[in-house]
Design a protein around this motif. Sequence first.
Motif, PDB file in Angstrom:
ATOM      1  N   UNK A 236      42.246  -6.139  34.332  1.00  0.00           N
ATOM      2  CA  UNK A 236      43.489  -5.894  35.087  1.00  0.00           C
ATOM      3  C   UNK A 236      43.586  -4.431  35.494  1.00  0.00           C
ATOM      4  N   UNK A 237      43.263  -3.538  34.562  1.00  0.00           N
ATOM      5  CA  UNK A 237      43.354  -2.110  34.865  1.00  0.00           C
ATOM      6  C   UNK A 237      42.337  -1.695  35.920  1.00  0.00           C
ATOM      7  N   UNK A 238      41.164  -2.299  35.914  1.00  0.00           N
ATOM      8  CA  UNK A 238      40.115  -1.915  36.862  1.00  0.00           C
ATOM      9  C   UNK A 238      40.477  -2.279  38.299  1.00  0.00           C
ATOM     10  N   UNK A 239      41.468  -3.140  38.470  1.00  0.00           N
ATOM     11  CA  UNK A 239      41.893  -3.519  39.821  1.00  0.00           C
ATOM     12  C   UNK A 239      42.459  -2.331  40.595  1.00  0.00           C
ATOM     13  N   UNK A 240      42.868  -1.278  39.887  1.00  0.00           N
ATOM     14  CA  UNK A 240      43.371  -0.081  40.557  1.00  0.00           C
ATOM     15  C   UNK A 240      42.254   0.730  41.200  1.00  0.00           C
ATOM     16  N   UNK A 241      41.003   0.382  40.894  1.00  0.00           N
ATOM     17  CA  UNK A 241      39.856   1.116  41.428  1.00  0.00           C
ATOM     18  C   UNK A 241      38.852   0.115  42.012  1.00  0.00           C
ATOM     19  N   UNK A 242      39.248  -0.584  43.080  1.00  0.00           N
ATOM     20  CA  UNK A 242      38.434  -1.703  43.582  1.00  0.00           C
ATOM     21  C   UNK A 242      37.140  -1.294  44.258  1.00  0.00           C
ATOM     22  N   UNK A 243      37.076  -0.081  44.812  1.00  0.00           N
ATOM     23  CA  UNK A 243      35.906   0.300  45.598  1.00  0.00           C
ATOM     24  C   UNK A 243      34.818   0.969  44.763  1.00  0.00           C
ATOM     25  N   UNK A 244      35.200   1.750  43.750  1.00  0.00           N
ATOM     26  CA  UNK A 244      34.196   2.425  42.930  1.00  0.00           C
ATOM     27  C   UNK A 244      34.814   2.856  41.611  1.00  0.00           C
ATOM     28  N   UNK A 245      33.959   3.047  40.620  1.00  0.00           N
ATOM     29  CA  UNK A 245      34.409   3.590  39.344  1.00  0.00           C
ATOM     30  C   UNK A 245      34.801   5.060  39.535  1.00  0.00           C
ATOM     31  N   UNK A 246      35.744   5.518  38.724  1.00  0.00           N
ATOM     32  CA  UNK A 246      36.197   6.904  38.810  1.00  0.00           C
ATOM     33  C   UNK A 246      35.787   7.650  37.550  1.00  0.00           C
ATOM     34  N   UNK A 247      35.558   8.942  37.695  1.00  0.00           N
ATOM     35  CA  UNK A 247      35.204   9.816  36.578  1.00  0.00           C
ATOM     36  C   UNK A 247      36.419  10.653  36.213  1.00  0.00           C
ATOM     37  N   UNK A 248      36.685  10.747  34.931  1.00  0.00           N
ATOM     38  CA  UNK A 248      37.791  11.571  34.450  1.00  0.00           C
ATOM     39  C   UNK A 248      37.512  11.995  33.018  1.00  0.00           C
ATOM     40  N   UNK A 249      37.667  13.284  32.759  1.00  0.00           N
ATOM     41  CA  UNK A 249      37.474  13.826  31.413  1.00  0.00           C
ATOM     42  C   UNK A 249      36.115  13.439  30.833  1.00  0.00           C
ATOM     43  N   UNK A 250      35.107  13.432  31.680  1.00  0.00           N
ATOM     44  CA  UNK A 250      33.764  13.140  31.212  1.00  0.00           C
ATOM     45  C   UNK A 250      33.456  11.674  30.999  1.00  0.00           C
ATOM     46  N   UNK A 251      34.371  10.797  31.354  1.00  0.00           N
ATOM     47  CA  UNK A 251      34.186   9.362  31.163  1.00  0.00           C
ATOM     48  C   UNK A 251      34.305   8.631  32.500  1.00  0.00           C
ATOM     49  N   UNK A 252      33.829   7.393  32.518  1.00  0.00           N
ATOM     50  CA  UNK A 252      33.838   6.591  33.743  1.00  0.00           C
ATOM     51  C   UNK A 252      34.583   5.285  33.492  1.00  0.00           C
ATOM     52  N   UNK A 253      35.424   4.915  34.456  1.00  0.00           N
ATOM     53  CA  UNK A 253      36.109   3.622  34.341  1.00  0.00           C
ATOM     54  C   UNK A 253      36.245   2.982  35.709  1.00  0.00           C
ATOM     55  N   UNK A 254      36.117   1.677  35.721  1.00  0.00           N
ATOM     56  CA  UNK A 254      36.250   0.876  36.922  1.00  0.00           C
ATOM     57  C   UNK A 254      35.579  -0.468  36.692  1.00  0.00           C
ATOM     58  N   UNK A 255      35.456  -1.280  37.725  1.00  0.00           N
ATOM     59  CA  UNK A 255      34.876  -2.614  37.547  1.00  0.00           C
ATOM     60  C   UNK A 255      33.449  -2.594  37.005  1.00  0.00           C
ATOM     61  N   UNK A 256      32.646  -1.616  37.445  1.00  0.00           N
ATOM     62  CA  UNK A 256      31.244  -1.619  37.042  1.00  0.00           C
ATOM     63  C   UNK A 256      31.077  -1.282  35.558  1.00  0.00           C
ATOM     64  N   UNK A 257      31.766  -0.241  35.099  1.00  0.00           N
ATOM     65  CA  UNK A 257      31.636   0.117  33.689  1.00  0.00           C
ATOM     66  C   UNK A 257      32.322  -0.910  32.793  1.00  0.00           C
ATOM     67  N   UNK A 258      33.377  -1.540  33.309  1.00  0.00           N
ATOM     68  CA  UNK A 258      33.982  -2.641  32.562  1.00  0.00           C
ATOM     69  C   UNK A 258      32.974  -3.765  32.377  1.00  0.00           C
ATOM     70  N   UNK A 259      32.236  -4.059  33.422  1.00  0.00           N
ATOM     71  CA  UNK A 259      31.208  -5.105  33.337  1.00  0.00           C
ATOM     72  C   UNK A 259      30.180  -4.788  32.253  1.00  0.00           C
ATOM     73  N   UNK A 260      29.686  -3.544  32.214  1.00  0.00           N
ATOM     74  CA  UNK A 260      28.663  -3.205  31.224  1.00  0.00           C
ATOM     75  C   UNK A 260      29.195  -3.347  29.813  1.00  0.00           C
ATOM     76  N   UNK A 261      30.465  -2.988  29.609  1.00  0.00           N
ATOM     77  CA  UNK A 261      31.057  -3.120  28.271  1.00  0.00           C
ATOM     78  C   UNK A 261      31.268  -4.579  27.888  1.00  0.00           C
ATOM     79  N   UNK A 262      31.707  -5.385  28.855  1.00  0.00           N
ATOM     80  CA  UNK A 262      31.876  -6.817  28.571  1.00  0.00           C
ATOM     81  C   UNK A 262      30.525  -7.429  28.204  1.00  0.00           C
ATOM     82  N   UNK A 263      29.501  -7.097  28.967  1.00  0.00           N
ATOM     83  CA  UNK A 263      28.155  -7.595  28.695  1.00  0.00           C
ATOM     84  C   UNK A 263      27.720  -7.228  27.273  1.00  0.00           C
ATOM     85  N   UNK A 264      27.853  -5.950  26.914  1.00  0.00           N
ATOM     86  CA  UNK A 264      27.422  -5.497  25.593  1.00  0.00           C
ATOM     87  C   UNK A 264      28.256  -6.116  24.482  1.00  0.00           C
TER      88      UNK A 264
END
Length: 311
Positions: A236-264
């Motif tokens: 739900x939160x990743x819907x705010x960044x539909x086009x690409x993941x964003x970097x903030x404070x040295x971390x990345x969040x968005x649909x793509x990084x959410x996918x990798x975490x779900x997979x793992x």
Amino acid sequence: MSTSLLSKIEVGDRALTPEVAAALGCAFGVSMAEVLGRALVAADDAQLLAELRSAIRTYDMPDVQAVPEERVTADLETAGRYRDDVDVAALITLFPGLLRNATTYAHTANSPEAWSALADVYSTVYWLAGRHRWMDMAELAVTRQRWAVEQQPNAVAEPFSARDRAGTYLNFGDVERGLVVVDRAIVAVQSAPLSTADRDLAVGILNLRGMTLAGRLQDRAEGKREARRHIESAWRASASFPTRDVDAHGLTFGPQNTFTHVLATQVDLGRPQDALALTDDLDEALDGLLPTRVATDPDQRRARPTRFRRL
């Protein structure tokens, strides 16, 4: 812990997870650092590491000479590039001076942005220490990070600090308390005066940590419930960044990084079929992610980055 599991770990058929390492350490009366073994540094880096430890100790002793904001900002951007490239040697070289300069700048400016910048430096120190299994430095860095965030109210920086604190519980196998830290931080974010995008970014980053923790719970049924809760919230939160993941404070969040975490997380939960069902083309799903680990081929002596933004 079953004898079968321990035997598989000994021969390399199973990974030594933080939870198992913590259980072994408790049984033998040794620390996690002793169980895992600390990564050694080159002789040339030993002095730099000592200087970094000194800078961490003098967190409340800024230098007399002022440091301009531009210098700290530029060095933070450089540190971010080194972290993305997993250039550990360059980070060790940069850190002592950067930490002292960021400390001086934060005390002088005394603004939420300045203290947040210092917290970001400590966050990357934690990242570096965790990968070398310098457990004492990792814990101290997170403590200093939290201290920096608390000097001036900063509703965006606080959840990132909580995310790293939860990581120390993960490192020591105390998964349940790590989840408590994550959940408390999410509740605080939900009531903070943030924009929708900032709130979704903060909640999403915390959800990613929550997934990883849930996947390590010994109670598999509880792990699946906790993981599902964080997975649904992260999507739900990743819907705010539909086009690409964003970097903030040295971390990345968005649909793509959410996918990798779900997979793992599905793999951690012992559900490989669910992990495989997430995509027909894993390379495409991970395409574009920066490496967080670099493996070296001992024959070719060249770095081979992996595209996996998990930790």
